[in-house]
Each structure stands twice: as C-alpha cells, then as structure tokens.
Write an enzyme that holds these catalytic residues in place. Structure first.
Site, PDB file in Angstrom:
ATOM      1  N   ASP A  70     -51.639  80.139  56.534  1.00 54.48           N
ATOM      2  CA  ASP A  70     -52.595  81.027  55.869  1.00 54.48           C
ATOM      3  C   ASP A  70     -53.616  80.272  55.039  1.00 54.48           C
ATOM      4  O   ASP A  70     -54.635  80.834  54.641  1.00 54.48           O
ATOM      5  CB  ASP A  70     -51.866  82.006  54.947  1.00 54.48           C
ATOM      6  CG  ASP A  70     -50.964  82.943  55.709  1.00 54.48           C
ATOM      7  OD1 ASP A  70     -51.400  83.412  56.769  1.00 54.48           O
ATOM      8  OD2 ASP A  70     -49.832  83.172  55.270  1.00 54.48           O
ATOM      9  N   CYS A 102     -31.888  76.482  20.761  1.00 55.81           N
ATOM     10  CA  CYS A 102     -32.044  75.593  21.910  1.00 55.81           C
ATOM     11  C   CYS A 102     -32.713  74.285  21.506  1.00 55.81           C
ATOM     12  O   CYS A 102     -32.338  73.217  21.970  1.00 55.81           O
ATOM     13  CB  CYS A 102     -32.886  76.275  22.984  1.00 55.81           C
ATOM     14  SG  CYS A 102     -32.200  77.805  23.584  1.00 55.81           S
ATOM     15  N   CYS A 143     -34.792  79.976  22.320  1.00 53.85           N
ATOM     16  CA  CYS A 143     -34.752  80.265  20.897  1.00 53.85           C
ATOM     17  C   CYS A 143     -34.662  78.985  20.087  1.00 53.85           C
ATOM     18  O   CYS A 143     -34.600  77.896  20.639  1.00 53.85           O
ATOM     19  CB  CYS A 143     -33.550  81.138  20.584  1.00 53.85           C
ATOM     20  SG  CYS A 143     -32.022  80.261  20.926  1.00 53.85           S
ATOM     21  N   ASP A 160     -51.033  88.804  54.871  1.00 51.27           N
ATOM     22  CA  ASP A 160     -50.133  88.152  55.791  1.00 51.27           C
ATOM     23  C   ASP A 160     -48.845  88.977  55.713  1.00 51.27           C
ATOM     24  O   ASP A 160     -48.648  89.712  54.749  1.00 51.27           O
ATOM     25  CB  ASP A 160     -49.906  86.715  55.318  1.00 51.27           C
ATOM     26  CG  ASP A 160     -48.782  86.053  56.053  1.00 51.27           C
ATOM     27  OD1 ASP A 160     -48.775  86.140  57.277  1.00 51.27           O
ATOM     28  OD2 ASP A 160     -47.925  85.456  55.399  1.00 51.27           O
ATOM     29  N   ASP A 190     -48.938  83.445  52.225  1.00 47.65           N
ATOM     30  CA  ASP A 190     -48.069  82.428  51.621  1.00 47.65           C
ATOM     31  C   ASP A 190     -47.818  81.225  52.523  1.00 47.65           C
ATOM     32  O   ASP A 190     -47.421  80.185  52.058  1.00 47.65           O
ATOM     33  CB  ASP A 190     -46.726  83.047  51.222  1.00 47.65           C
ATOM     34  CG  ASP A 190     -45.856  83.320  52.434  1.00 47.65           C
ATOM     35  OD1 ASP A 190     -46.403  83.664  53.485  1.00 47.65           O
ATOM     36  OD2 ASP A 190     -44.634  83.177  52.321  1.00 47.65           O
TER      37      ASP A 190
END
Lengths: 783, 50
Positions: free
Chosen positions: A628, A37, A34, A442, A624
């Site tokens: 892979d 901040c 916001c 996977d 991941d």
C-alpha cells in the site's frame, strides 16, 4: 513474554561510548505509570555495580543509563530492569531528534528575550503615551526613546534571527515567504525609530517592532513544540514495536539482536510464530508464510530455500534460516521504491494554505507600502513624512495575525487528534484531510484486524475448550487465534509441538492432535475445505471426535458504524485490496461498501487513485501493507494503522492507534473543523487589515494605535483557534461511549509476536503490557 | 524626574534577572521532563535519613 534468556542479548549497536570508558544507552520503557515507578527504576538500577547514573524521563517514558563499560553491560541493565518489573527497549537516538531539541530550545530563548524586551519597552511606551497627552518634557521623551532603543535593538537582533535566516534562505532561492515582509517590516521600523529618536521626534515604533517579534515567536514555538511531541511519541512506539532477531554468530552460536541492528549477509533464524526481521533469502528450512502485511494476501504461502522473503511476514510453521539481503536489493522493494518516488513527486505540487496566503500577501504588503510613499510624495508631502507613513503601513500590515492564524489551529487540532488516537506525521496533513471527498480502504489489516479469529459457532463447547487449551502450547499464529477461546488458560501437561505440523498431548488417556489436516489424519475428511472468507482451517482430533475450525478475518469492532457514519457525511468509499475477490466481497458486503476491487497490484492501486484524482477527487488512502505504501504516497492524504509495515508507516501522513476504526472518522471530522477555524482566522486577519490599512495609508497611525491593533488581532485569532478545543466528538462516538475508566483505556494493539500480544493502553498515558491469555502482567503501581 | 536615574536601571535589572533565571533553567534542561518533576517531590526518603 518469552524471553529466550539462554541466548545472549547483543545491544552494542545502541550503546554510545565515550573515551573515558563510560557508556550510555537510552531505553524506551514500558509500564511506567506513577511516581513509584520512577523511584523503583532509578534506585533499582543504581544499586547495580558500575552504574554511574540512571535517570527516567517520565514525560517521554525514556530511561538514560550511564555506566562504566568494564563493570557492567547493556544487556545486564535490560535484564535487571526486567527483574524490577519493566521492559526496556533500546532507543536509537536519531540525529533529527537532537536537532529538534536544539531548534525548540533556541526558539524558546528567542521568545524569552523578545518577551523581556517587549515588557520593558512597553513599560517605557505607556509612560510616553501618558506623557504625550500631559506635560512631558522633550528631554524626558528623548531619554525614554533612547532607553527603548537600547533594549529593543539588541533584543531584536537576537530574537529576530529565526525570521531573518528563513527570509534570507527564501530570497536566495528567489522566493517569497511570510518571513520576508516580517524582516523588512521589523528592520525598517527599527531604523526609522532610531532616526526619529535622533531628530527628537514625538513618535518612535520600538514597541511595535519588538511586540511583533514576540507574537510571531509564540506561533513559531507552538508549531515546533507540536511537531516535536508527536515525533517523540512515534519514536517510542517504533522502539516498542522493534523486533528481535536470532542471529548466528561466527562460531554458530545464536545471539538475540534488535532487528534494526542486522547487517547484510547476516544469517538469521526465524522461528515459527515470529515475524521475519529483515528482507532476505531462505538458506534452509521449509515453512508457510503469512504475507498479509507485505501483499495483502491472507492465505499463507509455502516457501522453500532460495525464495526471497520480506520483513513483516509471519512465519507460520517450520523454523527457517535466512540470509539478510542488502537494503533495496530485492525486486519487490525496488519496485515499491520506484513507485514511491513517482508518487511523491506528484504530491509535492500541493501547496500549503499558509504558503498560499504568504505568496499572495507578501507582494500586496510591499506594493501597498510603496504606493503609499509615492502617493504622499505626489500629494506634496515631504520625503520624511512619506517614508514614515509607508513604514507605518508595513508595520500595521505585518502578518502577525496571519502568522498565528494557522499554527495555533494546528496545535489545538493536533492535540485533539492525539487524544483521539491519531498521530500526525506531517503538519499540513490536517489541511489535506479536511478536503477529502473519497476514501480508499485497503482490506487486510485496515478494515479487518491484523490477526484472525476462530469461527467457533458450529463447534461443541467442550471440544472447543480442549482444542483451545491444546492451542496454548503452540507457537503457530493460527493456534494463537484459537487459544483465545480457551475457558481456562491452563495448557495440557506434556504437550509437544512438532514444527510445521501441529501440537499433540494426552488428554484423558487419549492422544489429541491439533494442526494440519495431515497431522490429524483428516486429509480425506469432508471438513477439509476452506469456506467463504476463512483464511485457513485448523484441525483437531481427539479419539473419535474430529473437527475443523475455520480461522476467519475479523472486522474492526466498530467498522460497520464508522463506515456508515462516513457515508452519511457524504464521503465516497471504495476498497482496493490485494486479496482474493471472495474475501474482499464478503467484507465489502458486510460494510455496505458498493465499490470494491480485488487482486490489485501496487501499480494498479496507484493507477486507480490517480484516475480518481484526475476526476478532481481528493482521496484519502488508508492502508497498512508494504504493497500500500506507493498508493499512500500517491493519495492526497494517507492514514495507516500503527500495526502497518515500517515503510508504510513512514509514508503515511498520520497513524492511528487501536483496534477501532473510529480514529479515521474523528480525523476527518476534526480536520474539517480545524480547516473552518483556519479560514475564519484568515478572514479575521483580512478584516483587521481592511480596517487598519486605510488608517495607516492616511498617515494617522500613532504607535499607540499600532500596538493596540496588533495585539488585539493576535489575541482574537488565538482565542478563535482555542474554540477548536470545545467542539463535540462525532455523534455516534458519544453514543457508543464506554464507561469513563474504559473509555480512557481504549486499548490499542501494538504488536503481535507469536502468541504474545503487547497492548498499548491509553495512547497519551501509560504503556502497559497485556498477555493474550488474559492474565495481566501489568506492573504494580504503588506510589 | 531625577528619580528615574535609579528607578529605570532597577526595573531593567529586575527584568534581566528574570531573563537570566529563565536562561539558566533552559540550560540545565529543566523543561525536559515536565510531567516527572511534580512526581519526584513525592517520595520523602531524604527526610527519613536513608
């Protein structure tokens, strides 16, 4: 979050210094939400001595700090930021980002010039069209034409550069892209108009040429802006995920450095619960490594000095000292790179829809124009009239609508995917996703969550609570899974951890132990068996009572629903895993996926995918692990969770955020829709041409008709693309929808480092930090 | 039609002013933080004379 404040933090790799003794650094900041901040951070930092300037970019969540090098340093700034209540992660400004910025700024400048010129030339043209049907004199018309030329020629020379350059590049490599007919059309239209003006003709086409450039630049800029935005976001995520390493200095002292700054031959300490920061070899220490991110194997493996270990593996028990290896020096990585290279070559053969259209379209445009000129000459028209008609054909067929047809849909679809938690790495991923008919998953970290969960169904709640509270004092990843079951998050006083064995504490006057079977004295007990899909077992003993708690892999919460929805959409699902058959089978059975394979090496995964592709299947690979990465590159299109290994993330066409698997379903659904819209748009453009070209060939196109037809078709195509924003989300997503506040906060897990867990909430909005223990150390946002 | 002698240059001048203004906003990086700009007007400590 444990910040080892005793150790010095070395960020010198990320600091850029100028000669006048000034330095600056860019930090990706977490927890900004916001207006308050912005003020808190900027004012707070500016109070420090030596700070010249602190500026927070709220859109990008990035903070740039300038300071005088002799008065303060980067680590002091980061710790000051932490005292204010925000965590800053050094952000390595890549060259590609700077070039991106320059490119999009340049396109915006060209767009502004083209827009200015188009408005003013149109102002004159409307007067001309009105004058041509009333009593405008020859002199006034010539004046207006010359004024138009004065505006349009320099503007086109400036704003047309993106197209001229790209066309020139294409011609030099003996290719045709969409920019070639654009360049030819614009240049001819301007040259002809100039000639017509000098011979006092009634019609000139300055307005058409400049308007064409304006519309095309709109499409080009949108395309660029979309790619820049996703890259920025991905860049922030990368630095938030960046790990720190404990590096031994020359004098044997430990400093904390970002893992990205490690050099070959650096000696690094890896503590229990931490991820291995780089590839290298173990110098001293023994431990067990959770290699699931590297190989997909879920059972921790024992390692000893001399063993090569890979970045991303989690150190489970003992502290290790390792020597960082040079990039690509390990056999596993070399093998992966080699497989990747082969897979990538195979993939570059697929041609993007836009390029296919361009290749087909450009020759047709030029042939039609040439045929028109020839036809009129043969029919006895003058050379002048024949050329005027041919140029009119070129202008009217210039691929204005076609150039907008695909980028506009891509921008709209990418925006929706972004909100669904999918970040695109490549622009044409949408097209390829839409054609998918087979999905290969996977298992570890993709269908299941990256961390295990304690199976507590058969354990007495009181004993469980004691074990879980004891687990709070451990750094072991398995203990972290158990610690989440604690009723109250209060660790036992005077609990001590023994590296590689477990943790002990006095509870009610009796010693309690949590850890390995040997540590708890339960080696001979019947509990000491790993059952079913359990990854490992953690033991707890307290006086008389002794329990074995299996830690199992947990499916992503919506995995079953998503898998069923995908099957319902006619997709063929398969699991290819590097894990044990038993573990894979139980996951496949739970999800109802009939075809699964276990113990697959990266090469076997590629072979399986290539076999599918040879059967004319379009394969979406979701994975991941490092193992892979080659398979991801070999597949038609690929997705990775944001927790994936770095190399794997770079290979994936798109990343998805969060604990949910829903983004996969949304990615398929949204891209199918986008593809339909693209085809509709191309269809619209063709219909427009089918109507306009005969008029142009017949020599009946006046500047007024050209302008109306061109803007009409462009607007139609853009409006059609915007329909992509209207569609519904996949059915079951809406059914399972959470209350609005939670729905927008669908949290996405970003990293697990020991017992800590950082959560990136609400992809598009705030980056808020959570703690596993459930206590939120979220930054207070009071404007 | 003599009115065109000054009307057309005026129209062009106005358009050019707009274009130059836009170029200036680009050069001073005013589009870098589109979400932050509207928030930065909220704190009013400059009025309280801090």
């Amino acid at each position: 979050m444990t910040m080892h404040m005793s150790e010095a933090l070395d960020l010198s790799n990320f600091v850029e210094r100028s000669e006048s003794g000034r330095a600056h650094i860019t930090l990706a900041v977490e927890g900004v939400g916001c207006a308050g901040c912005i003020r808190k951070i900027e004012d707070g930092l500016q109070k420090l001595p030596g700070i010249l300037d602190a500026r927070l970019n709220f859109t990008q969540r990035r903070l740039t700090v300038h300071w005088r090098d002799d008065e303060t340093s980067a680590d002091r700034i980061v710790s000051a930021l932490e005292r204010i209540g925000y965590r800053g992660y050094p952000f390595a400004p890549e060259r590609i980002t700077a070039e991106d910025n320059r490119e999009s700024k340049w396109l915006l400048k060209c767009l502004a010039v083209a827009g200015f010129a188009a408005m003013n030339v149109m102002l004159l043209s409307v007067s001309l069209w009105a004058g041509n049907v009333s009593d405008m004199t020859q002199e006034t018309r010539d004046l207006f034409h010359w004024l138009s030329a004065l505006i349009a020629l320099p503007a086109a020379a400036y704003a047309g550069q993106p197209f001229f350059r790209s066309a020139w590049r294409a011609i030099r490599t003996r290719q045709l892209n969409m920019d070639v007919p654009i360049t030819v059309g614009v240049t001819l239209a301007l040259a002809l108009s100039l000639y017509e003006t000098s011979t006092h003709a009634v019609h000139a086409y300055f307005d058409s040429a400049i308007m064409l450039l304006f519309f095309l630049l709109c499409g080009r800029y949108l395309d660029q802006a979309m790619r820049q935005r996703t890259r920025q976001f991905a860049g922030n995520l990368a630095s938030l995920k960046a790990e720190y390493a404990h590096k031994f200095g020359p004098g044997g002292e430990l400093t904390r450095v970002p893992a990205a700054a490690l050099q070959p031959d650096d000696i690094v300490q890896v503590r229990p619960g931490e991820a291995v920061p780089a590839d290298g070899m173990i110098v001293s220490g023994r431990s067990e490594l959770d290699q699931s991110l590297v190989t997909g194997e879920t059972v921790p493996q024992a390692v000893e000095p001399g063993v090569t270990i890979y970045a991303g593996a989690i150190n489970c028990s003992g502290a290790l000292t390792m020597k960082v290896a040079a990039a690509g020096s390990s056999t596993l990585l070399e093998e992966t790179e080699r497989l990747l290279l082969r897979a990538t070559e195979a993939k570059s053969r697929t041609v993007r829809l836009a390029d296919r259209a361009a290749r087909l379209y450009a020759p047709v445009v030029h042939l039609t124009a040439a045929a028109t000129a020839l036809g009129w000459l043969l029919a006895g028209a003058s050379l002048h009239d024949a050329i005027v008609t041919a140029v009119a054909v070129l202008i009217i067929t210039c691929p204005c609508a076609i150039a907008l047809a695909i980028p506009t849909v891509q921008v709209v679809a990418a925006g929706r995917l972004f909100r669904a938690g999918v970040i695109l790495n490549s622009g044409d991923a949408i097209e390829r996703l839409a054609t998918v008919d087979t999905i290969v998953f996977d298992k570890t970290g993709t269908l299941t969550l990256p961390q295990g969960v304690a199976d507590v169904s058969s354990i007495d709640p009181d004993i469980l609570n004691r074990a879980a509270r004891l687990a709070l004092s451990s750094h072991h990843p398995l203990a972290a899974a158990l610690a989440r079951c604690a009723r109250e998050h209060i660790p036992y006083a005077a609990a001590s951890e023994e590296c590689g064995s477990g943790v002990r504490a006095d509870i009610d006057g009796q010693e309690a132990r949590l850890g390995s079977a040997r540590f708890c004295g339960l080696e001979q007990s019947p509990h000491n068996k790993i059952a079913g899909s359990a990854v490992s077992t953690i033991f707890f003993s307290h006086g008389e009572c002794a329990v074995a708690i299996p830690i199992r892999q947990r499916l992503r919460p919506d995995a079953v629903a998503v898998v069923q929805a995908l099957i319902a959409r006619g997709l063929d699902l398969k699991i290819l895993s590097g894990d044990r058959p038993k573990a894979v089978e139980s996951v496949a059975r739970q999800l109802g996926i009939a075809e699964w394979h276990a113990d697959f090496t990266p090469a076997a995964k590629i072979a399986a995918i290539e076999q599918l592709k040879s059967q004319d299947r379009r394969v979406l690979m979701i994975g991941d692990g490092l193992n892979d990465a080659p398979a991801l590159a070999a597949a038609t299109v690929s997705l990775s969770p944001i927790t994936a290994a770095q190399l794997t993330q770079n290979r994936a066409d798109a990343l998805f955020l969060g604990d949910d698997l829903t983004p996969v379903l949304e990615a398929v659904a949204l891209s199918r829709r986008a593809k339909t819209l693209m085809q509709q748009n191309l269809g619209l453009a063709i219909v427009y041409n089918a109507l306009a070209v005969p008029i142009a060939v017949a020599g009946m196109v006046t500047p007024l008709i050209a302008a109306a037809a061109m803007s009409g078709s462009s607007i139609l195509v853009t409006l059609n693309a915007l329909r992509g924003r209207l569609g519904r989300r996949p059915d079951f997503v809406r059914e399972a929808e959470l209350p609005p506040t939670q729905a927008t906060q669908r949290s996405a897990q970003a990293k697990v480092r020991g017992a800590e867990r950082c959560v990136i909430e609400d992809v598009a909005a705030d980056l808020v930090v959570k703690n596993t223990a459930g206590t939120r150390d979220q930054v207070e946002c009071v404007p | 039609m003599n009115v065109l002698i000054y009307l057309v240059p005026m129209a062009l001048l106005l358009g050019l002013t707009g274009l130059l203004g836009f170029m200036w906003t680009l050069r001073t990086n005013q589009y870098d933080d589109l979400d932050g700009a509207p928030l930065r007007i909220l704190p009013d400590d400059d009025i309280n004379g801090e």
